[in-house]
Design an enzyme around this catalytic site. Structure first.
Site, PDB file in Angstrom:
ATOM      1  N   TYR A  92       1.517  14.232  -4.110  1.00 45.35           N
ATOM      2  CA  TYR A  92       0.604  13.220  -3.550  1.00 45.35           C
ATOM      3  C   TYR A  92       0.448  11.977  -4.430  1.00 45.35           C
ATOM      4  CZ  TYR A  92      -0.509  17.041  -0.407  1.00 45.35           C
ATOM      5  OH  TYR A  92      -0.409  18.047   0.510  1.00 45.35           O
TER       6      TYR A  92
ATOM      7  N   ASP B 224      -8.993  17.695  20.501  1.00 43.32           N
ATOM      8  CA  ASP B 224      -9.853  17.406  21.653  1.00 43.32           C
ATOM      9  C   ASP B 224     -10.781  16.227  21.360  1.00 43.32           C
ATOM     10  OD1 ASP B 224      -8.661  19.462  23.039  1.00 43.32           O
ATOM     11  OD2 ASP B 224     -10.327  20.866  22.834  1.00 43.32           O
TER      12      ASP B 224
ATOM     13  N   ARG C  83      -4.843  16.521  -7.662  1.00 45.28           N
ATOM     14  CA  ARG C  83      -4.222  17.598  -6.895  1.00 45.28           C
ATOM     15  C   ARG C  83      -2.716  17.363  -6.743  1.00 45.28           C
ATOM     16  NH1 ARG C  83      -4.515  17.133  -0.307  1.00 45.28           N
ATOM     17  NH2 ARG C  83      -3.691  19.221  -0.095  1.00 45.28           N
TER      18      ARG C  83
ATOM     19  N   ALA D 268      -4.943  19.387   6.135  1.00 45.20           N
ATOM     20  CA  ALA D 268      -4.496  20.696   6.644  1.00 45.20           C
ATOM     21  C   ALA D 268      -4.957  20.966   8.077  1.00 45.20           C
ATOM     22  CB  ALA D 268      -4.977  21.801   5.715  1.00 45.20           C
TER      23      ALA D 268
ATOM     24  N   GLU E 228      -2.296   8.786  13.041  1.00 40.13           N
ATOM     25  CA  GLU E 228      -2.274   9.913  12.097  1.00 40.13           C
ATOM     26  C   GLU E 228      -1.385   9.538  10.909  1.00 40.13           C
ATOM     27  OE1 GLU E 228      -1.051  13.623  14.006  1.00 40.13           O
ATOM     28  OE2 GLU E 228      -0.213  14.294  12.095  1.00 40.13           O
TER      29      GLU E 228
ATOM     30  N   ARG F 176       3.956  22.959   8.104  1.00 45.48           N
ATOM     31  CA  ARG F 176       3.461  21.573   8.084  1.00 45.48           C
ATOM     32  C   ARG F 176       4.171  20.677   9.093  1.00 45.48           C
ATOM     33  NH1 ARG F 176       0.100  21.490   3.549  1.00 45.48           N
ATOM     34  NH2 ARG F 176       0.820  22.923   1.957  1.00 45.48           N
TER      35      ARG F 176
ATOM     36  N   HIS G 108      -2.557  20.879  11.219  1.00 46.93           N
ATOM     37  CA  HIS G 108      -1.687  21.963  11.656  1.00 46.93           C
ATOM     38  C   HIS G 108      -2.443  23.075  12.386  1.00 46.93           C
ATOM     39  CE1 HIS G 108       0.662  19.711   8.822  1.00 46.93           C
ATOM     40  NE2 HIS G 108      -0.120  20.078   7.814  1.00 46.93           N
TER      41      HIS G 108
ATOM     42  N   ASN H 131      -6.114  10.715   8.217  1.00 50.71           N
ATOM     43  CA  ASN H 131      -5.324  11.779   7.599  1.00 50.71           C
ATOM     44  C   ASN H 131      -6.130  13.070   7.743  1.00 50.71           C
ATOM     45  OD1 ASN H 131      -3.919  13.622   6.118  1.00 50.71           O
ATOM     46  ND2 ASN H 131      -3.593  12.275   4.348  1.00 50.71           N
TER      47      ASN H 131
ATOM     48  N   PRO I 200      -9.829  17.382   4.613  1.00 52.97           N
ATOM     49  CA  PRO I 200     -10.074  18.263   3.477  1.00 52.97           C
ATOM     50  C   PRO I 200      -9.095  18.085   2.311  1.00 52.97           C
ATOM     51  CG  PRO I 200      -9.224  19.490   5.363  1.00 52.97           C
ATOM     52  CD  PRO I 200      -9.571  18.122   5.854  1.00 52.97           C
ATOM     53  N   ASN I 201      -9.656  18.112   1.136  1.00 55.63           N
ATOM     54  CA  ASN I 201      -8.925  18.049  -0.146  1.00 55.63           C
ATOM     55  C   ASN I 201      -8.397  16.661  -0.488  1.00 55.63           C
ATOM     56  OD1 ASN I 201      -9.138  20.932  -0.743  1.00 55.63           O
ATOM     57  ND2 ASN I 201      -7.790  21.181   1.015  1.00 55.63           N
TER      58      ASN I 201
ATOM     59  N   HIS J 247       0.084  10.813   6.999  1.00 52.20           N
ATOM     60  CA  HIS J 247       0.245  11.822   5.940  1.00 52.20           C
ATOM     61  C   HIS J 247       0.919  11.173   4.739  1.00 52.20           C
ATOM     62  CE1 HIS J 247      -1.099  14.955   8.548  1.00 52.20           C
ATOM     63  NE2 HIS J 247      -0.329  14.449   9.494  1.00 52.20           N
ATOM     64  N   ILE J 248       0.385  11.450   3.587  1.00 50.67           N
ATOM     65  CA  ILE J 248       0.912  10.882   2.339  1.00 50.67           C
ATOM     66  C   ILE J 248       2.310  11.441   2.066  1.00 50.67           C
ATOM     67  CG2 ILE J 248       0.544  10.796  -0.161  1.00 50.67           C
ATOM     68  CD1 ILE J 248      -2.532  11.181   0.603  1.00 50.67           C
ATOM     69  N   SER J 249       2.434  12.737   2.198  1.00 51.19           N
ATOM     70  CA  SER J 249       3.715  13.401   1.920  1.00 51.19           C
ATOM     71  C   SER J 249       4.557  13.455   3.195  1.00 51.19           C
ATOM     72  CB  SER J 249       3.463  14.825   1.416  1.00 51.19           C
ATOM     73  OG  SER J 249       2.863  15.609   2.436  1.00 51.19           O
TER      74      SER J 249
ATOM     75  N   ARG K  85       8.687  19.879   3.815  1.00 50.18           N
ATOM     76  CA  ARG K  85       7.902  20.855   3.037  1.00 50.18           C
ATOM     77  C   ARG K  85       7.927  22.202   3.780  1.00 50.18           C
ATOM     78  NH1 ARG K  85       2.301  18.273   1.572  1.00 50.18           N
ATOM     79  NH2 ARG K  85       2.269  20.150   0.244  1.00 50.18           N
TER      80      ARG K  85
HETATM   81  C1  DQA Z   1      -1.282  15.916   4.053  1.00 52.73           C
HETATM   82  C2  DQA Z   1      -0.250  16.958   4.477  1.00 52.73           C
HETATM   83  C3  DQA Z   1      -0.940  18.249   4.886  1.00 52.73           C
HETATM   84  O1  DQA Z   1       0.029  19.224   5.267  1.00 52.73           O
HETATM   85  C4  DQA Z   1      -1.758  18.797   3.743  1.00 52.73           C
HETATM   86  O2  DQA Z   1      -2.458  19.952   4.156  1.00 52.73           O
HETATM   87  C5  DQA Z   1      -2.668  17.807   3.129  1.00 52.73           C
HETATM   88  C6  DQA Z   1      -2.211  16.431   2.974  1.00 52.73           C
HETATM   89  C7  DQA Z   1      -0.612  14.630   3.505  1.00 52.73           C
HETATM   90  O3  DQA Z   1      -1.296  13.618   3.474  1.00 52.73           O
HETATM   91  O4  DQA Z   1       0.553  14.656   3.124  1.00 52.73           O
HETATM   92  O5  DQA Z   1      -3.754  18.145   2.665  1.00 52.73           O
HETATM   93  O6  DQA Z   1      -2.039  15.543   5.187  1.00 52.73           O
END
Ligand code: DQA
Length: 143
Positions: A23, A87, A18, A77, A98, A111, A80, A74, A10-11, A100-102, A107
């Site tokens: 990011y 599962d 964003r 959210a 897995e 997270r 978490h 990725n 998501p997002n 994550h960009i950040s 943070r």
């Molecule tokens: C994220 C980190 C997550 O905590 C956040 O909700 C995201 C992006 C990242 O790529 O850093 O949407 O997965």
């Protein structure tokens, strides 16, 4: 099985618009193109999928089982919160990295916990777009 799957949650479709200070400026399309170019150099093909819906992400993981050398994921959210995604990863035969960009560890405290990391092959955080490339390389070098 010269295929990798890139899944974004998501997002991630909002990249480039964003929270750019977190990011970066690149878009989802830039990211998919970048990883796709890399895997092609190794004679692989990349399939890409993004969804803002937990159930769609679960369905895509199920469909991918046994069909890819690896999945770069990725979960955004859902990382978490989602026992259902955890599962799904545990249920399939394809290894998942897995990404994550950040840097989720510098943070908000919520997270820092990943529901998914214990069932993933590995985890890469905080390296921006490069993290996806490194995840791809981990699978490509395994061939
Ligand atoms: C994220 C980190 C997550 O905590 C956040 O909700 C995201 C992006 C990242 O790529 O850093 O949407 O997965």
């Amino acid at each position: 099985m010269n295929r990798l799957l890139l899944v974004n949650g998501p997002n991630i479709n909002m990249l480039g618009k964003r929270e750019k200070e977190i990011y970066g400026e690149f878009t989802l399309n830039d990211l998919e193109q970048d990883v796709s170019d890399l895997v092609q150099e190794y004679g692989f093909k990349l399939d890409c999928f993004q969804s803002n819906h937990e159930g769609e992400l679960i369905d895509r993981l199920h469909q991918a089982s046994g069909k890819y050398a690896g999945i770069i994921f990725n979960p955004a959210a859902y990382t978490h919160t989602s026992i259902a995604l955890r599962d799904a990863i545990a249920a399939i035969e394809t290894p998942v990295i897995e990404v994550h960009i950040s840097n989720v560890h510098n943070r908000e405290t919520f997270r820092r916990e990943s529901m998914l990391a214990p069932v993933c092959h590995g985890q890469i955080v905080g390296l921006g777009m490069k993290g996806y490339r490194l995840a791809a390389l981990a699978f490509l070098d395994n061939k």
